[in-house]
Structure formats: structure tokens, C-alpha cells
Design an enzyme around this catalytic site. Structure first.
Site, PDB file in Angstrom:
ATOM      1  CD  GLU A 433      29.186 -21.170 -18.537  1.00 38.01           C
ATOM      2  OE1 GLU A 433      28.821 -20.292 -17.742  1.00 38.01           O
ATOM      3  OE2 GLU A 433      28.795 -22.336 -18.473  1.00 38.01           O
ATOM      4  CD  GLU A 505      33.070 -24.005 -14.717  1.00 33.43           C
ATOM      5  OE1 GLU A 505      31.935 -24.365 -14.392  1.00 33.43           O
ATOM      6  OE2 GLU A 505      33.308 -22.917 -15.278  1.00 33.43           O
TER       7      GLU A 505
END
Ligand code: GAL
Ligand code: MG
Length: 995
Positions: A433, A505
Site C-alpha cells: 500500500e 489479502e
């Protein structure tokens, strides 16, 4: 004290550190350790900023006797200094890269160590495996260096700074530095020396960095072990020995050149199921380095990932270093506990989110067999969160900022260099991220060039910001987080998208959930191009704050430390509780990842097809099958089956031997059990199961029709009385409010119509709509009540609506309540949902029984809580439990403990009274010591107060749980959204005291 400000200077990342190198711990001759571990109690001085630290504290002889001590490794927030803060995405300080707050908490550490005379003349290297966030080091008053990158090793050569006898080591750790802009991971923000510190004593000339590669040709029949190293002073004669796992010497050679090649014929290959390792020893006479290496080949062929030519899948979890007591500190025992639990739950892969774990963590993965996605210590999530910031526009702002270019390269290289000799590491990750840009691309190019034999991924590359045109050509995998199964299909169906697909994820495991594991697994297994995924995440992050009066551990999460900025319980999103007790979600995952899947191929002929889901292990080498046939939950037949000749990935059919009785609900359950003891699994352990219904059919209930029933209707109540019972029907509530049978009072509160559940974390968005619709506060609005005398029963017909104050009705229902002469009550509920309103959390009735009704027994999906979309860990059967044990104690209380697909439930009070509920069809059942209101209201499990009564919910249906706390919306098929709902229940009261 005054400091050279390296900590806000991204041009200066490290001062005085050795060149990054592969991790190893050398040995002296005779296997003597070269390592002096410096863990233990250090003297500690805490300051709100560096100026509060006494000038010259690092000098030898500085009077620090009065200082407190603190354990190293440790995070100072856990010892009463500074405060805890949990933040997910945001930078916890103002956004002014590379500057950090002036009030920058810091800790000064001092300890002594003693060197013998024999150590002088040797080289001394001081190693820190992890310090958050940056630190300055002095030895005997002399500055030794500075470093950052919290989760990487920093090594300082201090040979010239040490003396014989006592030496003083002083360290100043700062909470924030420019590197904090690159460490904005979703975690509690803790500080200090949190990993091992040690001194390595080494000869003048020694191996510095070493890169060992175990290469395989395409047939996998010929291996070559290659090693390349640098030594500190040039020419160094090394005696190199390669041994097989049984100790057999396969090759031995004296080499001078800093490289060697050992061909190995027919090497035994490494994989996560059979982690076979070779041992390479490099001995210079003065020092020995021993490394364990496995042969394995990871490659992509036609968009499919293969390990040793076998298409494999990541059945993975995301692992943070996190412990409720020690914080970021995890020792080998703690890690071993995690690895053992993972193995016991059929997990084969770990993503070290979002930074490399301790270097020896990867060695343990080599040894016990896990595929590792090793992630660089890099996340700049906060770049999407400043004023005007967003993922779409500014995500890459930090890593695209030229001042951080070098830091990005540094972080990625440190990760790769440290772990490059680890067999378990099959995928590198550039970080998490952080958006994308040139710095990431260059780092990625470097990785692929340096280590072409592993895969590279970075999910953030899908975000194009700052006018940068992304080049993702160096990334081997297309990776996503939280895609829905529909999104995955979209990717797979696009012919232009060629890379293997992987979810770094998925199935956000927050609270009660994840509800969609089986659906994801089906799509992973059904598509060779899907390389599997990693559940978010392994453990709940909480801070242990002692024990509450009721004996429960107190775990604090975001906001509990009065932090102004925090993300609540978003850190409570693991498959295990902070103390590693498995959530039901982990059990669910275990069975979703079971090593065998069975399919009832021919019911008549009792033929099952078994698919060996293991990638490398033949069934007969690991498992046998124990199968049982049950009738209404009672075992009527059980046998063992030992498959033979059943290679990995293959499907084979087997005949079973049993007879099906002519009545009742019959199931066939196949349990997969271990043939022998494994590292973390005992012999005869059930590692998974399948279950089939051989025969369905609910219960026809007979009631006695002899006996008299009297009724009396008054304004508010209808009294119904038989020989042995007195019931009262509340016409305002549309249901009975007093049930007394055989002298036992079963209830003194109206039975309620119920659509609410204590919102789960996964309901966090849905609940906003539900609350708007008033579902959390509905009332029964009775329109009409009519009493009828049937042939063998009294019938009360009610028509009613369910609505909250100022809101239109969400449900309209016609309910028939029959009372039979033996006291049995039946109900038939026909309802229509208002289709303009949101789907319902649940629909059913709720009863309050005396607290003494504390023993439950049921025929349904158990023993774990089970839901429409979360019942893979539970199976159909007959189970008994204490009511208090039917509660799943989520740290943030929420809906829990429901049992999907139930046919019967009974509760007894220990003095011979019993209430039994049956249905011909299935219903969802929940019996708890807590109300949904209490579960909705409390922030922590230790604050929960038991209700004065036992709460029994009998639902037509309970909506699924999903994983929308971060993942996709609950799938349509798991929502209670049908217009028409109809179900029947029989409720009987039994007394052993009754003759
Ligand atoms: C992801 C992130 C994780 C974690 C998760 C939510 O976006 O990569 O670090 O924050 O969301 O729990
Ligand atoms: Mg994040």
C-alpha cells in the site's frame, strides 16, 4: 542532548553499518558460538524528545545506576513509557515529509559487556535485528553509527571501539524518523529495540556476504548448488562440504575463489509438505558458516505457477509480529507456536506483512515447510489520507518523492539480501500500500535482475497516480486484495490478462467470519491460473491489560488508550485471538483447506470419489479415512479406509461399506486422520472431513390428543389451561408471555418476534441501513387475534406487523399458535418482508427462559457456531453443551453462537424440566447467556454481563456473515432477502417429575 539530525534526512539512511548481507550466524571451530547475545535488562531513560536525554549519556562511566531497566528486546510502551496508539492507514503525525514531530519520544539504553583478552585482535560486529524506528549507537563513548528500517538487520563493526574487559554500549532510539513515512503499516505503533541484539566475533578475514542458490534443470533430475561470497580481505581458503539430510557427505572441496558449484544428481526436492534440506558448511579453519538449503524450482508456465513442475497454490495467511504482552517482540517459542497452529490448520504459506519477520523466522519456515512471501519493510498508506489525498490521486506521493528514492531501494534490497538464502522464500514483495512510481519500478527491476529465480509481486502497482505511467513488466503475478469472487472471474475471463492471479489479502477475518472462505477456495481450486491467497490476517492485535474481575483477560484496542487518532478495533481482525486461541474462522479455514475432498459419486453403490488435495504427498503416506454413518446424530456404523496408490492431486473412487436405515436423517462423515506423528500433529488427528446427507427428513411430532383444554379470553390476555399447564397469551405482543408446565415456570416474558442481531464487524456497513430501517428496535404491532377450538387443540391466530417507531413495517406476519392437550405448543409463522427495505439480519422468535436452563442439546450444525456461509468447520450432528459455552467470546462482542441447519434443540434445568423445540424443516438456533442488546452495546468481552435469563432464538433464517469489514458485500445468496418466509416449530415441555 543534541544529536546530528540524521533522522529527518532521507539522504542519510545508515551511518557506520556494514554492507547489507545474507543472514547467518557463524561458528568458531569446535562449534563454539561466535555470538554473544546482548538481550536482557538494559538501563533505560525515557525522554519526550531527544533534548530530554542527558548530554553524554553514552560516555563510559556515565552514572546511570539510578536509571530504570527495561527488557531488550522490548517495546517501551509495554513498560509504562509513552502511550499506545493503534492506527491503520493514517500517518499518526502531521504530513510534512520528511519531518517528524519535535516531540519525538525516545529511549536511551545502556548496557555493559565484557570481552576476554582472547577477543582482542578479532573483529567485532554488533548486530541489531530490529529497532523501531531509528537509532544511534555509541561504544565506550565513541559514536559507532546510526541506522533505520525497523525490520531489517543493522550491523556495525566496532572492532576499533572495544577493549578487553568491560565495554559500554549505549543506544538512543527515536520513535519517529523520516523512515516512519515508509512504515505506515496497519499496527499498534510501538518503539524500541524489539529484536535480538548480539555481538559476532570473527576472524580478520572472513566471508561477508554469501548468496547460495540450489538450481535445478528442467527435468529436476540434476541440481547444482552454487554459492558466491565475498570475503573481507580477499583470498580466503574455504573447505566446503555439502551433506544430505541424513548427514551423508555428497561433496567436499577446498576453494579459494569465492564461489563453488556442487552438482547433485537426483536431488531430493524441497516443498512445504516435505521440507527436505541439504547442509552446506563453509569452513575457513577459523570460522564456519553452516546453511541449510533446499532444492526447489518456482516458475510460471503458461500463466500457471509451478513448484517443482507441480501446480501449487498458496493456502496462506498474513502474519504480523504481534503479541498482547510483548508487542512486536516474538521469540522462537512464540513463532513456533504460530507455525504449529498454522500446520495444524492446513496452512502452507505465510506473507510476512508488511515487513520481513526475524531472519530466523524464515529458517524455521525452511525447516518446517512453509512458502513465504517476504515483504520489504515499506508502506506509505498515509499518502492517500492527507487533505485532498486519495488512492486514486496521491497514493504514490511519498514513494514518488525523489527524497525517498534511495530509501525505497534500500528497504527492498535489505529484505532481499538478508533472506536470499532462504529456500522457503519463493516470492518477494516490494511492500504494501504505497502506490507506485519510478522508485518501486527500479527496486523491482533490481530484484528480478539480482534474483531471477523467485517471483516478484507488488499489489500497489495497480494504482496509477501523480501522472506516472506504471510499468509492471517486472512483476510476475497480478495480485489484489479483497476482490470478490466475481472480480476474480472478471480477471480470469479477460484474455489480455496473462499473469497468474493471487490474493495477497482476502477473507478479512475480523470478528465473526470470514463467511466466504469456501467460495474463494472453489474459485482458487477451479482455476489453474489462480495461485491462491493469504487470509487477512493471522492474529488479533490487542494489548493485554491484566485480568478483569470476572477472570477474563482484558485486551485493549484502538481508542482504549485515549488516543485522539485511532482505528478502533480494526486491529482485531485475526484468525486467532491475541493469546492464539483459534477463532471459529480458523477452524473454518482448516476444513476449507482440508487435504482431501470427497464427493459422493454414487449414493446407491456407496461409492465416493476422493481427491488428494496435497501437492506432493500420496494419501497412503499420510492419511487414512475414518467414516461414520449417523442416524439423527447417533452413530450406527463406523469403519476405517486406507487408501493405497493415491498420488497427490489425483481423484480415485472407493467403495464404502455401510447400510442406511429406513428412517431418520442419515449422514455419512469421512474424517481424514494422520497415519503417523508429524512435527506438529499427533497420529490419528483429524485434519479435515467431508459430510454427506444420505437421507433427509425432519421430525413428525405426535402429540397426545386426549385431555382437556380450557381457554378464557380477556382484554389483554388469553388464558389457555390444561391438566398440567397454564399458559397466558399476550395480545399486545402477539405471543405467549407465561408458560407454566408441570409446575415449572418456563417463561414470564413475552416471546418476541425478532429481526435484529448484534452487528458483527462484518455488518459495519449493512448495520447503518438496518438501523435506518429500525431493525434494532422493532415492535410487534398486532392487528387481530382470534381464538379457535380445533379438534385436538386450541388455536390462536394473530396477524401482525413489525415496525419501529416512526418507521413503516418491515415485516407483515400471520402467526398460528396451537396448544395441544399435552401442553405442546406449535407455531406456524407466515411472513412477508417489505421489499423496499434492506435485507434482514435474521427473522425469528426469541424466548427468555429461567437461568437454570443452562444445558443445551441440539441436532444441527455444530459444535462450532455455524452460518449460511460459514459452516465448513461444523458438521451436522447431535451436540450437547452448557449454554455459557455456546457463546464465542469475540473481544468486541457481536452476534455469535448461532447454529445453522438445526432440526431440534432442547434445554434442561438440571431438576428434570426440559423444553424441546423441533421442526420438520431446518431453522437457525441460538442459545446464549447474553442478549443481542448486551452484545451490541459493549465494547469489550470482559465488560459483558450475563442476562438474568437464558436467551433462546429460533430463527427461520440468519443472514450469513461474509467479510465486509474490509472485503466485498455479503453475497446475495447469503442475505435474508426473500419476500415470503414461512416456518413451523413444535415446542414441548417435559418434566421428569411428571408421572
Ligand atoms: C489492507 C492492508 C492491511 C490491513 C487491512 C485491513 O488494506 O493491506 O494492512 O490494513 O487492509 O485490516
Ligand atoms: Mg495499510
Amino acid at each position: 542532548m543534541r544529536l546530528k539530525n540524521y533522522y529527518e534526512d532521507p539522504d542519510i539512511l545508515h551511518v557506520g553499518t556494514t554492507k547489507e548481507r545474507a543472514y547467518y550466524i557463524p561458528q568458531k571451530p569446535e562449534n563454539l558460538p561466535s555470538k554473544m547475545l546482548l538481550n536482557g535488562d538494559w538501563r533505560f531513560y525515557y525522554g519526550e524528545d531527544p533534548e530530554e536525554i542527558p548530554e553524554g549519556f553514552y560516555e563510559k562511566g556515565y552514572p546511570s545506576e539510578e536509571w530504570h531497566t527495561i527488557p531488550v528486546p522490548g517495546c517501551w510502551q509495554n513498560y509504562g513509557y509513552d502511550t499506545h496508539q493503534y492506527v491503520c492507514n493514517y500517518y499518526p503525525f502531521p504530513y510534512r515529509p520528511p519531518y517528524v514531530p519535535k516531540q519525538n519520544p525516545c529511549g536511551a539504553y545502556i548496557r555493559e559487556f565484557v570481552l576476554e583478552a582472547s577477543s582482542i585482535g578479532k573483529r567485532q560486529y554488533l548486530n541489531f535485528e530490529g529497532v523501531d524506528s531509528c537509532f544511534y549507537v555509541w561504544v565506550n563513548g565513541e559514536f559507532a553509527g546510526y541506522s533505520q528500517v525497523s525490520h531489517s538487520t543493522s550491523e556495525f563493526e566496532i572492532t576499533d571501539l572495544v577493549t578487553e574487559g568491560s565495554n559500554t554500549l549505549a543506544v538512543l532510539v527515536l520513535k519517529w524518523c523520516d523512515g516512519s513515512y515508509l512504515e505506515d503499516q496497519d499496527k499498534f505503533r510501538m518503539s524500541g529495540i524489539f529484536r535480538d541484539v548480539y555481538l559476532l566475533e570473527r576472524p580478520q578475514n572472513h566471508i561477508q556476504d554469501i548468496f547460495i542458490q540450489a538450481k535445478l534443470d528442467d527435468s529436476l533430475k540434476t541440481g547444482v548448488l552454487e554459492a558466491n561470497w565475498e570475503s573481507t580481505e580477499g583470498d580466503l581458503e574455504i573447505n566446503a562440504v555439502l551433506q544430505a539430510s541424513d548427514g551423508n557427505i555428497l561433496a567436499e572441496e577446498k576453494v579459494n575463489a569465492g564461489c563453488l558449484r556442487f552438482p547433485v544428481d537426483d536431488p531430493v526436492l524441497w516443498n512445504a509438505e516435505q521440507p527436505r534440506l541439504y547442509t552446506l558448511t563453509l569452513d575457513s579453519g577459523e570460522e564456519r558458516i553452516v546453511q541449510q538449503i533446499g532444492f526447489r524450482k518456482i516458475e510460471i508456465i503458461d500463466s500457471v505457477v509451478y513448484l517443482n513442475k507441480v501446480p501449487v497454490k498458496m493456502r496462506g495467511v498474513n502474519h504480523h509480529d504481534s503479541d498482547p504482552v510483548t508487542g512486536f517482540v516474538m521469540d522462537r517459542e512464540q513463532v513456533l507456536k504460530d507455525l504449529a497452529l498454522m500446520k495444524q490448520h492446513n496452512i502452507n504459506a505465510i506473507r510476512t506483512s508488511h515487513y520481513p519477520s526475524s531472519p530466523w523466522f524464515m529458517e524455521m519456515c525452511d525447516q518446517y515447510g512453509f512458502y513465504v512471501l517476504d515483504e520489504a519493510d515499506l508502506e506509505s498508506h498515509g499518502a492517500a489520507e492527507f487533505y485532498g489525498g486519495s488512492r486514486e490521486e496521491t497514493y504514490g506521493d511519498v514513494i514518488q518523492n525523489p527524497i525517498f528514492y534511495q530509501a525505497v531501494q534500500d528497504r527492498v534490497r535489505r529484505c532481499v539480501h538478508r533472506d536470499k538464502n532462504r529456500t522457503s522464500v519463493i516470492i518477494w514483495s516490494l511492500g504494501n500500500e504505497s502506490g507506485y512510481g519510478v522508485s518501486m519500478e527500479d527496486a523491482g527491476r533490481w530484484v528480478k535482475e539480482f534474483d531471477p529465480d523467485r517471483l516478484l509481486q507488488y499489489e500497489g502497482s495497480i494504482w496509477e497516480t501523480g501522472g506516472h505511467k506504471n510499468d509492471t513488466s517486472m512483476l510476475d503475478l497480478y495480485t489484489t486484495m479483497y476482490d470478490s469472487t466475481f472480480d476474480i472471474e472478471k480477471y480470469l475471463n479477460n484474455p489480455d490478462w496473462k499473469k497468474p492471479y493471487m490474493m495477497i489479502e482476502y477473507a478479512h477475518a475480523m470478528g465473526n467470519g470470514p463467511g466466504d472462505l469456501e467460495d474463494y477456495q472453489k474459485i482458487f481450486d477451479g482455476n489453474p491460473r489462480v495461485f491462491g491467497g493469504f487470509v487477512w490476517e493471522w492474529c488479533d492485535h490487542g494489548v493485554y491489560m491484566g485480568t478483569a474481575d470476572n477472570g477474563k483477560a482484558k485486551y485493549y484496542y484502538g481508542g482504549d488508550f485515549q488516543e485522539e487518532l485511532h482505528d478502533d478495533n480494526f486491529c482485531m481482525d485475526g484468525l486467532v485471538y491475541p493469546d492464539r486461541t483459534p477463532h471459529t474462522g480458523l477452524k473454518e479455514l482448516k476444513n476449507v483447506l482440508r487435504p482431501i475432498r470427497a464427493f459422493l459419486k454414487d449414493k446407491e453403490n456407496k461409492e465416493v470419489e476422493l481427491e488428494n488435495k496435497m501437492d506432493f504427498t500420496a494419501l497412503e503416506d499420510r492419511l487414512y479415512i475414518h467414516y461414520t454413518v449417523e442416524q439423527d446424530g447417533a452413530v450406527i456404523c463406523e469403519k476405517d479406509l486406507y487408501p493405497l496408490n493415491h498420488p497427490a492431486h489425483e481423484k480415485r473412487s472407493y467403495h464404502l461399506d455401510y447400510t442406511v436405515p429406513s428412517s431418520g436423517i442419515c449422514t455419512l462423515t469421512l474424517e481424514y486422520k494422520t497415519l503417523k506423528k508429524e512435527d506438529f500433529i499427533e497420529k490419528d488427528t483429524v485434519v479435515g472431513f467431508d459430510q454427506f446427507f444420505l437421507q433427509k427428513g425432519g421430525h413428525k411430532i405426535k402429540t397426545t390428543d386426549s385431555g382437556s383444554i380450557r381457554t378464557e379470553e380477556l382484554k389483554h390476555y388469553i388464558y389457555v389451561e390444561g391438566d398440567d399447564f397454564t399458559y397466558r397469551f399476550d395480545k399486545y405482543a402477539g405471543a405467549f408471555d407465561q408458560i407454566i408446565c408441570s409446575g415449572c415456570i418456563y417463561t414470564t416474558k413475552p416471546i418476541q418476534y425478532n429481526v435484529w442481531r448484534a452487528p458483527t464487524d462484518n455488518d459495519r456497513l449493512a448495520k447503518l441501513e438496518w438501523q435506518k430501517a429500525g431493525y434494532d428496535r422493532i415492535q410487534a404491532c398486532v392487528k387481530e387475534t382470534e381464538v379457535k377450538q380445533l379438534e385436538n387443540a386450541v388455536q390462536i391466530c394473530v396477524s401482525l406487523e413489525l415496525a419501529a417507531a416512526h418507521i413503516q413495517p418491515c415485516v407483515e406476519a400471520q402467526v398460528q399458535w396451537n396448544v395441544y392437550a399435552d401442553g405442546t405448543i406449535s407455531t406456524d409463522i407466515k411472513a412477508e418482508r417489505n421489499m423496499e427495505m434492506p435485507f434482514l439480519p435474521r427473522f425469528g422468535i426469541r424466548m427468555f427462559l429461567p437461568k437454570s436452563f443452562s444445558e443445551a442439546s441440539y441436532l444441527g450444525y455444530g459444535p462450532m457456531e455455524s452460518y449460511l456461509d460459514k459452516h465448513q468447520a461444523s458438521r451436522f450432528g447431535r451436540f450437547s453443551a452448557k449454554v455459557k459455552d455456546l457463546h464465542e467470546d469475540y473481544i468486541k462482542p457481536q452476534e455469535n453462537g448461532s447454529h445453522y441447519h438445526t432440526y431440534e434443540v432442547s434445554l434442561s434445568n438440571g431438576t428434570g424440566d426440559q423444553i424441546e423445540v423441533y421442526s420438520e424443516d431446518t431453522f437457525s438456533m441460538q442459545v446464549l447467556p447474553y442478549t443481542q442488546e448486551e452484545l451490541s452495546a459493549k465494547k469489550h468481552n470482559f465488560e459483558l454481563e450475563e442476562h438474568t435469563e437464558t436467551v433462546l432464538c429460533l430463527d427461520y433464517k440468519m443472514s450469513g456473515v461474509g467479510s465486509q469489514s474490509c472485503g466485498p458485500e455479503l453475497k446475495e445468496e447469503y442475505r435474508l432477502k426473500e419476500e415470503r418466509m414461512n416456518y413451523q416449530l413444535m415446542i414441548r415441555f417435559k418434566s421428569l417429575r411428571r408421572k
